[in-house]
Design an enzyme around this catalytic site. Structure first.
Site, PDB file in Angstrom:
ATOM      1  N   ASN A   9       0.838  -1.205   0.000  1.00  0.00           N
ATOM      2  CA  ASN A   9       0.000   0.000   0.000  1.00  0.00           C
ATOM      3  C   ASN A   9       0.873   1.255   0.000  1.00  0.00           C
ATOM      4  OD1 ASN A   9      -3.035  -0.446   0.148  1.00  0.00           O
ATOM      5  ND2 ASN A   9      -2.256  -2.005   1.557  1.00  0.00           N
ATOM      6  N   HIS A 104      -7.826  -0.599   6.138  1.00  0.00           N
ATOM      7  CA  HIS A 104      -8.157  -1.857   6.816  1.00  0.00           C
ATOM      8  C   HIS A 104      -8.747  -2.820   5.786  1.00  0.00           C
ATOM      9  CE1 HIS A 104      -9.263  -4.533  10.027  1.00  0.00           C
ATOM     10  NE2 HIS A 104     -10.484  -4.612   9.537  1.00  0.00           N
ATOM     11  N   ASP A 140      -9.437   0.409  14.488  1.00  0.00           N
ATOM     12  CA  ASP A 140     -10.264   0.251  13.280  1.00  0.00           C
ATOM     13  C   ASP A 140     -11.657   0.844  13.456  1.00  0.00           C
ATOM     14  OD1 ASP A 140      -8.120  -1.143  12.170  1.00  0.00           O
ATOM     15  OD2 ASP A 140      -8.850  -3.069  12.901  1.00  0.00           O
TER      16      ASP A 140
HETATM   17  C1  GRF Z   1      -3.014  -4.507   4.132  1.00  0.00           C
HETATM   18  O1  GRF Z   1      -3.934  -5.525   3.848  1.00  0.00           O
HETATM   19  C2  GRF Z   1      -3.651  -3.426   4.948  1.00  0.00           C
HETATM   20  O2  GRF Z   1      -5.005  -3.256   4.669  1.00  0.00           O
HETATM   21  C3  GRF Z   1      -3.490  -3.915   6.354  1.00  0.00           C
HETATM   22  O3  GRF Z   1      -2.242  -4.550   6.376  1.00  0.00           O
HETATM   23  C4  GRF Z   1      -1.909  -4.997   5.065  1.00  0.00           C
HETATM   24  C5  GRF Z   1      -0.596  -4.384   4.741  1.00  0.00           C
HETATM   25  O4  GRF Z   1      -0.109  -4.813   3.487  1.00  0.00           O
HETATM   26  N1  GRF Z   1      -3.642  -2.835   7.292  1.00  0.00           N
HETATM   27  P1  GRF Z   1       1.044  -3.979   2.800  1.00  0.00           P
HETATM   28  O5  GRF Z   1       2.189  -3.883   3.812  1.00  0.00           O
HETATM   29  O6  GRF Z   1       0.505  -2.647   2.444  1.00  0.00           O
HETATM   30  O7  GRF Z   1       1.444  -4.781   1.597  1.00  0.00           O
END
Ligand code: GRF
Length: 225
Positions: A9, A104, A140
């Site tokens: 992300n 989330h 959350d």
């Molecule tokens: C994602 O699924 C996010 O929604 C959650 O943790 C995960 C992190 O994945 N909070 P990344 O590190 O962004 O690949």
């Protein structure tokens, strides 16, 4: 931006912010865990990064204070949690009230906490997804900025569902950050207030176009019992 791991992300936000018309820039990536993949990705993309480890501080409050200080030293205005796997203490969250967001992997208020994809499969929901929300001291729980829904398909296992949601996350998070950075979405008490969204379509907030396009009629028929 705060991370703890893979950083996909984070990478989506960095890539979006690198586009010419994006209304925000990524100032720094902080990780609570050394050596994670996200740090290497940040470095490869030319974003300053630093590790602020819990083990280096006597208390959780001291750790959060160090994170807060590091963010301020980079003149950060808005904090994006991107897979940051630690709850921040209330005083730290309160300092960033209305200026800290999280993604989330579930359609909140369903499935707060961990293992969201397994729990969604166990619950038998036919629609799952992801949520970008402002961070409040409760986990959350903050006001919702944007959500994207994905179908739960017959035969999905946790990995297949997680991959589908993650793809939506990578589209949703930049879109939500853009809305906030442009001043079109802001936290007002327990809700998010929207303004200046010219198309008037709530769909632009609830699901980014590429996700909606993935859902053809045949697909929808399969997820509608
Ligand atoms: C994602 O699924 C996010 O929604 C959650 O943790 C995960 C992190 O994945 N909070 P990344 O590190 O962004 O690949």
């Amino acid at each position: 931006m705060l991370i703890s791991g893979r950083g996909s992300n984070m990478a989506a936000l960095i890539d979006a912010a690198a586009e010419r018309d994006f209304p925000a820039e990524i100032a720094v990536v902080l990780s609570d865990t050394p050596g994670v993949h996200g740090l290497a990705v940040a470095s490869a993309k030319g974003i300053p990064s630093s590790v602020v480890q819990r083990a280096d501080f006597a208390t959780k409050s001291a750790h959060d204070a160090a994170i807060d200080a590091a963010l301020r030293s980079f003149d950060v205005e808005l904090v994006a949690l991107a897979g940051y796997m630690r709850l921040l203490t209330a005083p730290c969250v309160d300092k960033w009230r209305g200026r800290m967001i999280n993604i989330h992997p579930a359609l909140l208020p369903l499935f707060k906490g961990l293992d969201t994809h397994r729990r969604a499969l166990e619950a038998g929901v036919r629609v799952h997804g992801c949520t970008v929300h402002f961070v409040t001291p409760d986990m959350d729980d903050g006001p919702i900025v944007a959500q994207a829904a994905v179908p739960v398909l017959v035969g999905d296992d946790e990995a297949a569902l997680a991959a589908r949601v993650l793809k939506a996350e990578h589209q949703l998070y930049p879109m939500a950050l853009r809305l906030i950075a442009e001043g079109k979405a802001r936290m007002d008490g327990g809700r998010v207030v929207f303004s200046g969204i010219s198309d008037g379509a709530s769909g632009s907030i609830s699901a980014p176009a590429p996700v909606a396009q993935d859902l053809d009629v045949e697909h929808l028929a399969r997820i509608t019992p």
